[in-house]
Design an enzyme around this catalytic site. Structure first.
Site, short mmCIF file in Angstrom:
data_model
loop_
_atom_site.label_atom_id
_atom_site.label_comp_id
_atom_site.label_asym_id
_atom_site.label_seq_id
_atom_site.Cartn_x
_atom_site.Cartn_y
_atom_site.Cartn_z
N SER A 243 0.84 -1.19 0.00
CA SER A 243 0.00 0.00 0.00
C SER A 243 0.87 1.25 0.00
O SER A 243 2.09 1.15 0.04
CB SER A 243 -0.89 0.02 1.24
OG SER A 243 -0.11 0.27 2.39
N LYS A 244 0.22 2.39 -0.05
CA LYS A 244 0.99 3.65 -0.10
C LYS A 244 1.99 3.70 1.03
O LYS A 244 3.04 4.32 0.91
CB LYS A 244 0.07 4.88 0.02
CG LYS A 244 -1.24 4.81 -0.72
CD LYS A 244 -2.36 4.35 0.20
CE LYS A 244 -3.24 3.35 -0.54
NZ LYS A 244 -4.11 2.55 0.28
N ARG A 245 1.63 3.12 2.13
CA ARG A 245 2.51 3.17 3.29
C ARG A 245 3.76 2.32 3.08
O ARG A 245 4.75 2.46 3.79
CB ARG A 245 1.77 2.70 4.53
CG ARG A 245 0.45 3.41 4.75
CD ARG A 245 -0.23 2.93 6.00
NE ARG A 245 0.55 3.23 7.20
CZ ARG A 245 0.39 2.61 8.37
NH1 ARG A 245 -0.49 1.66 8.49
NH2 ARG A 245 1.13 2.96 9.40
N SER A 246 3.70 1.42 2.11
CA SER A 246 4.83 0.53 1.88
C SER A 246 5.93 1.21 1.07
O SER A 246 7.01 0.66 0.91
CB SER A 246 4.38 -0.71 1.13
OG SER A 246 3.18 -1.23 1.63
#
Length: 468
Positions: A243-246
């Site tokens: 995800s974007k957080r990755s």
RNA sequence: GUCUCCAUCGUCCAGUGGUUAGGACACAGCUCUUUCAAGGCUGCGACACGGGUUCGACUCCCGUUGGAGACGCCA
């Protein structure tokens, strides 16, 4: 029956790496079966959807060269259409109005969870009397439509996982139409997939629980559901859903880094799928040829940047210089170098000199910047090591000899250096390293003699003389 | 927590009852070389565990453990 598949991204963010791979597998499956690949934009969430994101999705697909045969279709264009089906469904007795407000629901849910029980809609509105419903309607109370889930089991035969089954008691009476009359995802998907004649729904396996719900809608419509193939997810280093957080997950970000689309496609194809013979480098046509759900993994796969780098460098190396020249223009421009202002033949040689080293197109400007600017600072350690009196005195002689070279080609220059080294009984490194440092300011870089040829006699001598 | 899915080297994949468990990335070493890369070679390194079934299980079944996903009037 001709195969029809679709990719259905929602325009609430950039085209995600995971969505790109889903699109790829849909595309491969469609092409393999001479079917149609459809693009449908799932924008029923008006609040969060935007035109910009839609454009980005289309641009991303275009960059990946995953051309769609039909679309883009927009769910927002069919808003009224979905609601039109409600009377038909109501007749089946399979759906009902629910007047519970989000606040009430929240409160009841909280209580249930406090007792450490699993929350599911409590069917408070399932058995409202005709009068109560009339009353609520007259009072203009907002309501949603819910699907009644009967007792039993729901199952389907997934093309990748085999049979997947769930007891209906685990499925709640879910909402298909919001209080503002807009359809919820699960409802819109079913209506669209059916209307568009989608034969195979190929999507991430985070949709498995939605599939059970959608199956009930198909049941109410009395229609045969499509086949389902639930792909394993792409994971980050921590093995969580990417995800974007990755980190970087936007497809266009990879383009902007200088990843070649062919390399990117090749790379993501191999997360979760591989041809039987373990080949790594595959063209899109080969993938189409070889694609099969039998070879699709069930297990989620980690997105390995290192492998992407390796693959991209492979693709860069085998791309011809002319093509690279075109691709590289924007990257050079971004670093303030307009390569069109230079003799093309020279730029082509520059590109050739470093293409085997680059992992991203973005690296070219840095890798070659000394060709375009004067050297003012030289690598410190290199200076200590190579600009020693004895070595510089050799350079001094070499400069004189270089002046007499008529055809300043890498071959001729190399021969001159070799002869000089032999004649003086010194090591090649003793003159080669100082020369490289004088020309580029660096201790590493392209083949030295090729560099000299690219610079030409005049510039080479100028740079050498400068350090003497 | 409930349900669902999953489980071979650090990572991505091969393997479908009998294999010295294979390849690729990464990592390490060697080699090539004017440097850095690339290339070539070598090495390191895995069947989560416990029960079955079977003459024989990485392969089939059941548990356990572990991981992930879904539990929205988001998609």
């Amino acid at each position: 029956m001709t195969v029809r598949v679709r990719i259905a991204p929602s325009p609430t963010g950039y085209l995600h790496v995971g969505t790109a791979r889903t699109a790829l597998y849909n595309y491969l499956f469609a092409k393999k079966n001479n079917g149609k690949f459809i693009l449908r934009i799932e924008d029923t969430d008006v609040e969060r959807s935007s035109k910009e994101m839609t454009d980005i999705i289309i641009e991303s697909l275009k960059w990946l060269k995953l051309e769609y045969d039909e679309g883009p279709f927009f769910q927002s264009d069919y808003f009224s259409h979905y609601i039109d089906h409600i009377p038909q469904l109501e007749k089946t007795g399979g759906i009902y109005r629910c007047f519970c407000t989000p606040e009430e629901l929240e409160e009841r849910k909280k209580k249930v969870i406090e007792q450490k029980k699993a929350w599911k809609y409590d069917r408070k509105c399932l058995n409202l009397s005709k009068e109560e419903i009339e009353k609520n309607l007259n009072e203009k109370k907002p309501y949603v439509w819910r699907v009644f889930i009967p007792e039993g089991k729901t199952y389907f035969d997934d093309l990748i996982h085999g049979r997947i089954e769930r007891d209906n008691s685990e499925i709640e009476d879910f909402i298909i139409v919001r209080s503002d009359k807009t359809p919820v995802y699960n409802f819109a998907v079913v209506v669209d997939d059916y209307r568009m004649g989608v034969t195979h729904v190929i999507r991430g396996d985070d949709h498995i629980s939605n599939t059970f719900k959608q199956l009930h809608i198909y049941r109410l419509f009395g229609v045969e559901p499509p086949k389902f193939a639930h792909l394993p997810l792409i994971l980050d280093e921590k093995k969580a859903k990417l995800s974007k957080r990755s980190g970087t997950v936007s497809v266009l970000a990879f383009r902007d880094m200088g990843v070649l689309p062919e390399a990117f496609v090749n790379f993501i194809a191999l997360i979760g799928w591989s041809p039987k013979d373990n080949r790594e480098i595959l063209s899109i046509d080969e993938m189409i040829q070889l694609f099969s759900f039998e070879n699709v993994a069930k297990k989620g796969g980690v997105f390995d940047y290192k492998k992407l780098e390796w693959m991209n460098s492979k693709y860069i190396t085998k791309t011809d210089d002319e093509k690279l020249y075109e691709l590289l223009k924007p990257f050079y421009k971004e670093s303030g170098i307009d390569i069109e202002n230079f003799e093309k033949e020279k730029i082509l040689k520059i590109i050739f000199s470093v293409k085997e080293k680059a992992r991203y197109l973005k690296e070219f400007p840095y890798l070659t910047e000394f060709f375009f600017k004067e050297i003012s600072d030289y690598d410190k350690k290199g200076v200590e090591k190579f600009f020693t009196p004895d070595r510089l005195s050799h350079l001094k002689v070499l400069v004189k000899e270089l002046e007499n070279v008529e055809k300043f080609t890498s071959e001729n220059v190399e021969k001159l250096y070799k002869d000089y080294v032999e004649k003086n009984g010194i090591k090649g490194a003793d003159v080669i390293h100082p020369t490289r440092l004088a020309l580029s300011g660096r201790t590493e870089g392209p083949s030295l003699f090729l560099m000299m040829e690219i610079f030409g006699k005049e510039e080479t001598l100028k740079r050498l003389t400068k350090v003497l």
